[in-house]
Motif scaffolding. Structure first.
Motif, PDB file in Angstrom:
ATOM      1  N   LEU A  44      15.884 -20.209  11.562  1.00  0.00           N
ATOM      2  CA  LEU A  44      15.931 -21.345  12.486  1.00  0.00           C
ATOM      3  C   LEU A  44      17.169 -22.224  12.312  1.00  0.00           C
ATOM      4  O   LEU A  44      17.104 -23.451  12.438  1.00  0.00           O
ATOM      5  N   TRP A  45      18.301 -21.611  12.022  1.00  0.00           N
ATOM      6  CA  TRP A  45      19.577 -22.300  12.074  1.00  0.00           C
ATOM      7  C   TRP A  45      20.648 -21.302  12.485  1.00  0.00           C
ATOM      8  O   TRP A  45      20.432 -20.102  12.420  1.00  0.00           O
ATOM      9  N   PRO A  46      21.807 -21.792  12.920  1.00  0.00           N
ATOM     10  CA  PRO A  46      22.850 -20.880  13.406  1.00  0.00           C
ATOM     11  C   PRO A  46      23.322 -19.929  12.300  1.00  0.00           C
ATOM     12  O   PRO A  46      23.598 -20.355  11.179  1.00  0.00           O
ATOM     13  N   MET A  47      23.386 -18.654  12.648  1.00  0.00           N
ATOM     14  CA  MET A  47      23.844 -17.626  11.707  1.00  0.00           C
ATOM     15  C   MET A  47      24.756 -16.656  12.450  1.00  0.00           C
ATOM     16  O   MET A  47      24.589 -16.428  13.645  1.00  0.00           O
ATOM     17  N   THR A  48      25.677 -16.107  11.731  1.00  0.00           N
ATOM     18  CA  THR A  48      26.554 -15.062  12.250  1.00  0.00           C
ATOM     19  C   THR A  48      26.360 -13.860  11.347  1.00  0.00           C
ATOM     20  O   THR A  48      26.530 -13.959  10.132  1.00  0.00           O
ATOM     21  N   ALA A  54      25.772 -11.582   6.094  1.00  0.00           N
ATOM     22  CA  ALA A  54      25.991 -12.821   6.840  1.00  0.00           C
ATOM     23  C   ALA A  54      27.491 -13.096   6.802  1.00  0.00           C
ATOM     24  O   ALA A  54      28.130 -12.976   5.760  1.00  0.00           O
ATOM     25  N   ILE A  55      28.035 -13.447   7.947  1.00  0.00           N
ATOM     26  CA  ILE A  55      29.457 -13.767   8.050  1.00  0.00           C
ATOM     27  C   ILE A  55      29.580 -15.283   7.983  1.00  0.00           C
ATOM     28  O   ILE A  55      28.793 -16.012   8.580  1.00  0.00           O
ATOM     29  N   ASN A  56      30.560 -15.760   7.283  1.00  0.00           N
ATOM     30  CA  ASN A  56      30.678 -17.185   6.977  1.00  0.00           C
ATOM     31  C   ASN A  56      30.926 -18.071   8.196  1.00  0.00           C
ATOM     32  O   ASN A  56      30.780 -19.270   8.116  1.00  0.00           O
ATOM     33  N   LYS A  57      31.264 -17.531   9.327  1.00  0.00           N
ATOM     34  CA  LYS A  57      31.633 -18.321  10.508  1.00  0.00           C
ATOM     35  C   LYS A  57      30.616 -19.401  10.865  1.00  0.00           C
ATOM     36  O   LYS A  57      30.952 -20.563  10.969  1.00  0.00           O
ATOM     37  N   GLY A  58      29.373 -19.044  11.067  1.00  0.00           N
ATOM     38  CA  GLY A  58      28.378 -20.029  11.466  1.00  0.00           C
ATOM     39  C   GLY A  58      27.683 -20.691  10.302  1.00  0.00           C
ATOM     40  O   GLY A  58      27.301 -21.843  10.355  1.00  0.00           O
ATOM     41  N   ALA A  68      34.816 -14.777   4.686  1.00  0.00           N
ATOM     42  CA  ALA A  68      33.864 -14.539   3.602  1.00  0.00           C
ATOM     43  C   ALA A  68      32.561 -13.999   4.189  1.00  0.00           C
ATOM     44  O   ALA A  68      32.217 -14.274   5.333  1.00  0.00           O
ATOM     45  N   PHE A  69      31.861 -13.219   3.391  1.00  0.00           N
ATOM     46  CA  PHE A  69      30.594 -12.637   3.831  1.00  0.00           C
ATOM     47  C   PHE A  69      29.693 -12.483   2.626  1.00  0.00           C
ATOM     48  O   PHE A  69      30.153 -12.456   1.486  1.00  0.00           O
ATOM     49  N   GLY A  70      28.393 -12.387   2.863  1.00  0.00           N
ATOM     50  CA  GLY A  70      27.468 -12.232   1.750  1.00  0.00           C
ATOM     51  C   GLY A  70      26.049 -12.102   2.234  1.00  0.00           C
ATOM     52  O   GLY A  70      25.785 -11.775   3.388  1.00  0.00           O
ATOM     53  N   HIS A  71      25.152 -12.402   1.307  1.00  0.00           N
ATOM     54  CA  HIS A  71      23.728 -12.367   1.652  1.00  0.00           C
ATOM     55  C   HIS A  71      22.973 -13.203   0.631  1.00  0.00           C
ATOM     56  O   HIS A  71      23.298 -13.208  -0.545  1.00  0.00           O
ATOM     57  N   ASN A  72      21.963 -13.901   1.111  1.00  0.00           N
ATOM     58  CA  ASN A  72      21.092 -14.702   0.240  1.00  0.00           C
ATOM     59  C   ASN A  72      19.771 -13.982   0.110  1.00  0.00           C
ATOM     60  O   ASN A  72      19.328 -13.323   1.052  1.00  0.00           O
TER      61      ASN A  72
END
Length: 86
Positions: A44-48, A54-58, A68-72
């Motif tokens: 429920l928040w903006p994600m790219t 996940a891409i750091n843009k959003g 940057a990219f990653g995952h939680n």
């Protein structure tokens, strides 16, 4: 934690661990190409999103670089790579 750091560190640098390539340059480029840029219907928040990362843009949690990219993880794990700041 060390293993997650080792994997993401290699993805930011040369994509290799102990001399073995984890992903080809082409596969990593495909995985970090934006596929979804919208509100995440679960979080429920903006994600790219790329393919699996996940891409750091959003999101902006992986530092100042939009590359940057990653995952939680749900349990608090957090891994990311910033190819601009190897």
């Amino acid at each position: 934690a060390r293993s997650v750091a080792k994997v993401f560190g290699s993805l930011a640098h040369d994509r290799r661990i102990d001399g073995r390539e984890l992903l080809s340059r082409e596969a990593l480029e495909a995985a970090t190409t934006i596929q979804i840029d919208n509100e995440d219907l679960v979080l429920l928040w903006p994600m790219t999103w790329g393919i699996g990362f996940a891409i750091n843009k959003g999101f902006g949690a992986y530092g100042p670089s939009p590359n940057a990219f990653g995952h939680n993880g749900r349990g608090g794990s957090f891994g990311f790579a910033d190819p601009d700041r190897q």
